[in-house]
Design an enzyme around this catalytic site. Sequence first.
Site, PDB file in Angstrom:
ATOM      1  N   SER A 158      -8.007  -9.441   8.094  1.00  0.00           N
ATOM      2  CA  SER A 158      -9.413  -9.380   8.509  1.00  0.00           C
ATOM      3  C   SER A 158     -10.166 -10.697   8.319  1.00  0.00           C
ATOM      4  O   SER A 158     -11.125 -10.787   7.542  1.00  0.00           O
ATOM      5  CB  SER A 158     -10.104  -8.250   7.773  1.00  0.00           C
ATOM      6  OG  SER A 158      -9.389  -7.075   8.044  1.00  0.00           O
ATOM      7  N   ARG A 173     -10.608 -19.976  10.067  1.00  0.00           N
ATOM      8  CA  ARG A 173     -11.132 -20.413   8.767  1.00  0.00           C
ATOM      9  C   ARG A 173     -11.207 -19.192   7.867  1.00  0.00           C
ATOM     10  O   ARG A 173     -11.346 -18.062   8.338  1.00  0.00           O
ATOM     11  CB  ARG A 173     -12.536 -21.033   8.904  1.00  0.00           C
ATOM     12  CG  ARG A 173     -13.553 -20.055   9.387  1.00  0.00           C
ATOM     13  CD  ARG A 173     -14.865 -20.651   9.801  1.00  0.00           C
ATOM     14  NE  ARG A 173     -15.464 -19.753  10.773  1.00  0.00           N
ATOM     15  CZ  ARG A 173     -15.245 -19.793  12.068  1.00  0.00           C
ATOM     16  NH1 ARG A 173     -14.488 -20.730  12.574  1.00  0.00           N
ATOM     17  NH2 ARG A 173     -15.786 -18.925  12.876  1.00  0.00           N
ATOM     18  N   ASP A 211      -9.696  -5.856  11.202  1.00  0.00           N
ATOM     19  CA  ASP A 211     -10.147  -4.516  10.773  1.00  0.00           C
ATOM     20  C   ASP A 211     -11.108  -3.866  11.773  1.00  0.00           C
ATOM     21  O   ASP A 211     -11.125  -2.645  11.937  1.00  0.00           O
ATOM     22  CB  ASP A 211     -10.761  -4.550   9.357  1.00  0.00           C
ATOM     23  CG  ASP A 211     -11.814  -5.629   9.162  1.00  0.00           C
ATOM     24  OD1 ASP A 211     -12.116  -6.370  10.118  1.00  0.00           O
ATOM     25  OD2 ASP A 211     -12.342  -5.747   8.034  1.00  0.00           O
TER      26      ASP A 211
HETATM   27  C1  BGC Z   1     -14.051 -11.682   8.849  1.00  0.00           C
HETATM   28  C2  BGC Z   1     -13.732 -10.701   9.940  1.00  0.00           C
HETATM   29  C3  BGC Z   1     -13.765  -9.283   9.395  1.00  0.00           C
HETATM   30  C4  BGC Z   1     -15.060  -9.030   8.651  1.00  0.00           C
HETATM   31  C5  BGC Z   1     -15.089  -7.648   8.019  1.00  0.00           C
HETATM   32  C6  BGC Z   1     -15.341 -11.300   8.135  1.00  0.00           C
HETATM   33  O1  BGC Z   1     -15.570 -12.159   7.076  1.00  0.00           O
HETATM   34  O2  BGC Z   1     -14.150 -12.991   9.371  1.00  0.00           O
HETATM   35  O3  BGC Z   1     -12.472 -10.966  10.498  1.00  0.00           O
HETATM   36  O4  BGC Z   1     -13.634  -8.399  10.463  1.00  0.00           O
HETATM   37  O5  BGC Z   1     -15.233  -9.988   7.638  1.00  0.00           O
HETATM   38  O6  BGC Z   1     -14.032  -7.469   7.144  1.00  0.00           O
END
Ligand code: BGC
Length: 490
Positions: A158, A173, A211
């Site tokens: 995620s 990143r 996610d």
């Molecule tokens: C991430 C996402 C993720 C979200 C919730 C963010 O910091 O970059 O990829 O979906 O958090 O978990």
Amino acid sequence: MVGLGPKQPPSRKGSMHEVPQDLLGPIQDFEKAFTVDKSKLKEIVNHFVKELEKGLTVEGGNIPMNVTWVMGFPDGHEEGTYLALDMGGTNLRVCEITLTKEKGAFDITQSKYKMPDELRTGTAEELWEYIADCLQQFIETHHQEKNIAKIPLGFTFSYPATQEYVDHGILQRWTKGFDIDGVEGKDVVPPLEEILKKRGLPIKVAALINDTTGTLIASAYTDDAMKIGCIFGTGVNAAYMENVGSVPKLAHMNLPADMPVAINCEYGAFDNEHIVLPLTKYDEIIDRDSPRPGQQAFEKMTAGLYLGEIFRLALVDLIDSHPGLIFKNQDVSKLRKPYLLDASFLANIEEDPFENLSNTLDLFKSELNIQTTEAERVLARRLSELIGTRAARLSACGVAAICTKKNIDSCHVGADGSVFTKYPHFKARGAKALQEILDWPANVTDRVDILAAEDGSGVGAALIAALTLKRVKAGNLAGIRNMDDMKTLL
Ligand code: BGC
């Protein structure tokens, strides 16, 4: 859809008479700083829609709008056994999911492992070793039989990743306070597969999943009205289904224009340039002192990871700018520790049922070693309400922007994450903001209804793995890196 709508959150504004005059000024300053009115919400959404569109173009923008190669919704008849690995912000979860013949049904076995805090800033090798340990332990516990066939794995990773293929993802990143050297800019699948191979584990990555995409797909598995998957947790983000023809950055691939493809927005990065978001001085400090300044501007104002820190910084500011006004003669050294408080501290204050806020009294004593007066607790309560309300109202802007962009007038949104499931009044506050932004009549609060999602990183990941294999079988190879490799899973 006209419903009774969620109950409006109670306001404790009426208790302001308990506050001595000298605390009224600071409270009003906080109210001014943290209140986002209807016209500001609309201004944010207007800009948001443009940024979502920009992210789909070749030139791109702040919001990555990552193509996921999840090409359509499940039909409810997916089958097979899959592993799901969820590397969230706090825990690591391994599940084995069997999608059964019956529409929408599944069996699940799962184990959760607490991710040691040091891993967030450790080395890449430690991360992959840890993940492999968890998978190995899971397989050894649940599969004692010898020579098991390769199990397809849906890896829920995620963080923002560029995906040229569904089983591939270059980390753009780190977010959510992660800062592991040597992973950004690289595909995260090969090091995982390498270590699985080294340990002789019969697992192959079938899909790398965000996610939000998992949430979207898992929720749509049981509800046809689901159009958006959202996470309001440690981080924030959303995914929705687009047509390939509306994604200019895919034009060179000459895919059918009406082919659906899920887009992982990564809208935590909305307004990194600080054009429209109403930043306070506390938001600026959070950004400045974070491992990635200038990144995830929207996330830093709305996500669970930051709510406690915003609250802490506001109190420290009051202590320093008005010496002796609050916590007089108290040792406030604990309160000076960055990230000491998490969102549950604010949630507990907001949930304190006692008129004299006695739970809050205990909280300040146990967590911060500070003895509070009732007036100080009223201030803490109001500050929590302001920060929690701002987070919910800004969060609604992301959902409203996707609905506006897609001309969605009415739908369900599947939502997960600790802020959505645990923070008091988050849903009601968000619904009220949606009503203001989208100009619904006063008695309508659920035309776009944000509902608790099905398990996205478990069932959603299994479904995405199943959908991927299903289309490999059917010969739809868009976003499939190595067909022969995938075929070993069929
Ligand atoms: C991430 C996402 C993720 C979200 C919730 C963010 O910091 O970059 O990829 O979906 O958090 O978990």
